[in-house]
Scaffold this active site. Structure first.
Site, short mmCIF file in Angstrom:
data_model
loop_
_atom_site.label_atom_id
_atom_site.label_comp_id
_atom_site.label_asym_id
_atom_site.label_seq_id
_atom_site.Cartn_x
_atom_site.Cartn_y
_atom_site.Cartn_z
N ASN A 279 0.81 -1.23 0.00
CA ASN A 279 0.00 0.00 0.00
C ASN A 279 0.84 1.27 0.00
O ASN A 279 0.49 2.26 -0.65
CB ASN A 279 -0.91 0.00 1.22
CG ASN A 279 -1.90 -1.12 1.17
OD1 ASN A 279 -2.73 -1.20 0.25
ND2 ASN A 279 -1.83 -2.03 2.13
N TYR B 293 6.59 0.82 9.14
CA TYR B 293 5.74 1.89 8.59
C TYR B 293 6.61 3.13 8.29
O TYR B 293 6.51 3.73 7.21
CB TYR B 293 4.63 2.21 9.59
CG TYR B 293 3.93 3.52 9.35
CD1 TYR B 293 3.06 3.71 8.27
CD2 TYR B 293 4.14 4.60 10.22
CE1 TYR B 293 2.43 4.93 8.07
CE2 TYR B 293 3.49 5.80 10.04
CZ TYR B 293 2.65 5.97 8.96
OH TYR B 293 2.02 7.17 8.75
N1 LIG Z 1 -3.49 10.89 10.82
C1 LIG Z 1 -2.24 11.22 11.17
O1 LIG Z 1 -2.01 11.79 12.28
C2 LIG Z 1 -1.10 10.95 10.25
C3 LIG Z 1 -1.27 10.44 8.98
N2 LIG Z 1 -0.18 10.24 8.14
C4 LIG Z 1 -0.36 9.72 6.79
O2 LIG Z 1 -1.43 10.40 6.15
C5 LIG Z 1 -2.11 9.50 5.28
C6 LIG Z 1 -3.59 9.47 5.64
O3 LIG Z 1 -3.70 9.02 6.98
P1 LIG Z 1 -5.11 8.95 7.72
O4 LIG Z 1 -6.10 9.78 6.99
O5 LIG Z 1 -4.86 9.19 9.15
O6 LIG Z 1 -5.42 7.41 7.54
P2 LIG Z 1 -6.85 6.73 7.25
O7 LIG Z 1 -6.67 5.27 7.44
O8 LIG Z 1 -7.92 7.44 8.03
O9 LIG Z 1 -7.04 7.04 5.71
C7 LIG Z 1 -6.29 6.39 4.72
C8 LIG Z 1 -7.22 6.13 3.56
O10 LIG Z 1 -6.45 5.52 2.51
C9 LIG Z 1 -7.23 4.46 1.97
N3 LIG Z 1 -6.31 3.47 1.42
C10 LIG Z 1 -5.39 2.75 2.10
N4 LIG Z 1 -4.74 1.95 1.25
C11 LIG Z 1 -5.26 2.16 0.03
C12 LIG Z 1 -5.01 1.62 -1.23
N5 LIG Z 1 -4.08 0.66 -1.45
N6 LIG Z 1 -5.72 2.10 -2.30
C13 LIG Z 1 -6.66 3.05 -2.12
N7 LIG Z 1 -6.96 3.58 -0.93
C14 LIG Z 1 -6.26 3.15 0.14
C15 LIG Z 1 -8.07 3.92 3.11
O11 LIG Z 1 -9.24 3.27 2.62
C16 LIG Z 1 -8.36 5.17 3.90
O12 LIG Z 1 -9.60 5.76 3.55
C17 LIG Z 1 -1.45 8.13 5.43
O13 LIG Z 1 -0.54 7.97 4.38
C18 LIG Z 1 -0.71 8.25 6.75
O14 LIG Z 1 0.41 7.42 6.78
C19 LIG Z 1 1.08 10.57 8.53
C20 LIG Z 1 1.31 11.04 9.79
C21 LIG Z 1 0.25 11.27 10.76
O1 LIG Z 2 2.11 8.49 11.06
C1 LIG Z 2 1.30 8.48 11.96
O2 LIG Z 2 1.57 9.17 13.11
C2 LIG Z 2 0.55 9.49 14.05
C3 LIG Z 2 1.25 9.82 15.37
O3 LIG Z 2 1.96 8.68 15.78
P1 LIG Z 2 1.72 8.01 17.22
O4 LIG Z 2 2.62 6.82 17.24
O5 LIG Z 2 2.11 9.05 18.23
O6 LIG Z 2 0.25 7.69 17.33
C4 LIG Z 2 -0.44 8.32 14.19
O7 LIG Z 2 -1.47 8.65 15.09
C5 LIG Z 2 -1.00 8.02 12.80
O8 LIG Z 2 -1.93 6.95 12.84
C6 LIG Z 2 0.13 7.60 11.90
O9 LIG Z 2 -0.35 7.43 10.57
#
Ligand SMILES: NC(=O)C1=CN([C@@H]2O[C@H](COP(=O)(O)OP(=O)(O)OC[C@H]3O[C@@H](n4cnc5c(N)ncnc54)[C@H](O)[C@@H]3O)[C@@H](O)[C@H]2O)C=CC1
Ligand SMILES: O=C1O[C@H](COP(=O)(O)O)[C@@H](O)[C@H](O)[C@H]1O
Length: 247
Positions: free
Chosen positions: A84, A146
């Site tokens: 992914n 990750y």
């Molecule tokens: N939420 C946070 O605090 C942080 C998020 N991120 C990054 O931001 C991005 C979004 O994270 P979130 O919105 O929190 O996660 P989330 O899990 O809420 O959203 C990710 C979305 O991507 C979709 N997805 C996953 N794999 C897929 C694939 N192979 N093809 C199509 N769709 C796919 C899922 O269905 C989901 O809707 C991720 O790449 C994550 O690693 C990075 C650091 C912190």
């Molecule tokens: O990259 C990400 O980081 C946030 C913050 O990390 P955490 O280990 O302090 O929870 C995480 O919440 C999020 O799911 C992840 O995608």
């Protein structure tokens, strides 16, 4: 001027923050493997980002890509991040170049540099008396697979900028939570990214001019061990939130 923006991972939390504030600011095409719930601000393509044909079709007429789709779990296993996060990200970059897209903003993570949080630095580095600061020029130092996948995404971005001419910004996102910072979690408070700062930051990624950049995506928290100077300078990021202003 409104731009045509492809948002992958649109059905997730970061996508929700972005669309919550920017739905009317750009022309959106949304991609996620999960179908939408409710009304959407643009065409919604249900596709997996590892499906090259579907991703190439979704790029048609797009100016800017915000690439969020992936497995966001710090504990995600290798087979999932390989598919992914690494294969999927390469598919998105390649299709963007083929389609003549101008810019890609890639959702990297604090976990690309998580192993700088050594036992001797923590928990002091999460507190205001400490001045330890990462600025985005340091080498990746992941603390889990990750994080390795996010460092790989940043390196893919470097390649697609240097050799294929794409403008790429990698946002090392901190900890996104809605309404208030994480509670009883110093690390999360130091790297908090509010929903409105998140939307503003990605809006700046759409509008600003850059070559290849790695910036930190956090709010203007009193204690931060990630500098936001580069995001301010290159993107004109002007965050409005600060975890210290919440109880
Ligand atoms: N939420 C946070 O605090 C942080 C998020 N991120 C990054 O931001 C991005 C979004 O994270 P979130 O919105 O929190 O996660 P989330 O899990 O809420 O959203 C990710 C979305 O991507 C979709 N997805 C996953 N794999 C897929 C694939 N192979 N093809 C199509 N769709 C796919 C899922 O269905 C989901 O809707 C991720 O790449 C994550 O690693 C990075 C650091 C912190
Ligand atoms: O990259 C990400 O980081 C946030 C913050 O990390 P955490 O280990 O302090 O929870 C995480 O919440 C999020 O799911 C992840 O995608």
């Amino acid at each position: 001027m409104a731009q045509s923006v492809l948002l992958t991972g649109a059905a997730g939390r970061v996508g929700d923050a972005i669309l919550g504030d920017l739905a009317d600011e750009h022309e959106w095409r949304l991609v996620d493997r999960d179908p939408p719930t409710g009304e959407q601000p643009g065409e919604f393509v249900v596709a997996d980002i590892t499906d090259g044909d579907a991703v190439r079709a979704a790029m048609d007429g797009i100016d800017v890509v915000i690439h969020l789709a992936g497995d966001p779990r710090p504990e995600a296993p290798w087979d999932s991040v390989l598919t992914n996060n690494i294969d999927g990200t390469q598919t998105v970059f390649e299709a963007a170049v083929d389609a003549g897209v101008e810019k890609v903003a890639f959702a990297s993570s604090n976990h690309a540099v998580g192993a700088y949080e050594t036992d001797d630095r923590t928990p002091d580095m999460y507190r205001t008396h400490d001045d330890y600061l990462l600025d985005g020029t340091e080498l990746p130092r992941p603390g889990n697979l990750y994080g390795v996948s996010k460092a790989a995404g940043e390196t893919l971005g470097r390649y697609y900028h240097d050799e294929r001419g794409l403008s790429v910004v990698c946002i090392r996102i901190g900890n996104l939570t809605e309404d208030h910072p994480p509670i009883d979690y110093e690390r999360g408070q130091a790297m908090w990214l509010s929903y409105r700062d998140c939307a503003h930051l990605f809006d700046r990624c759409i509008r600003a001019e850059y070559g290849y950049e790695i910036v930190y995506g956090i709010s203007d928290n009193d204690r931060k061990y990630y500098s936001i100077d580069r995001a301010r300078d290159v993107l004109d990021y002007q965050p409005r939130d600060n975890s210290a202003e919440h109880d």
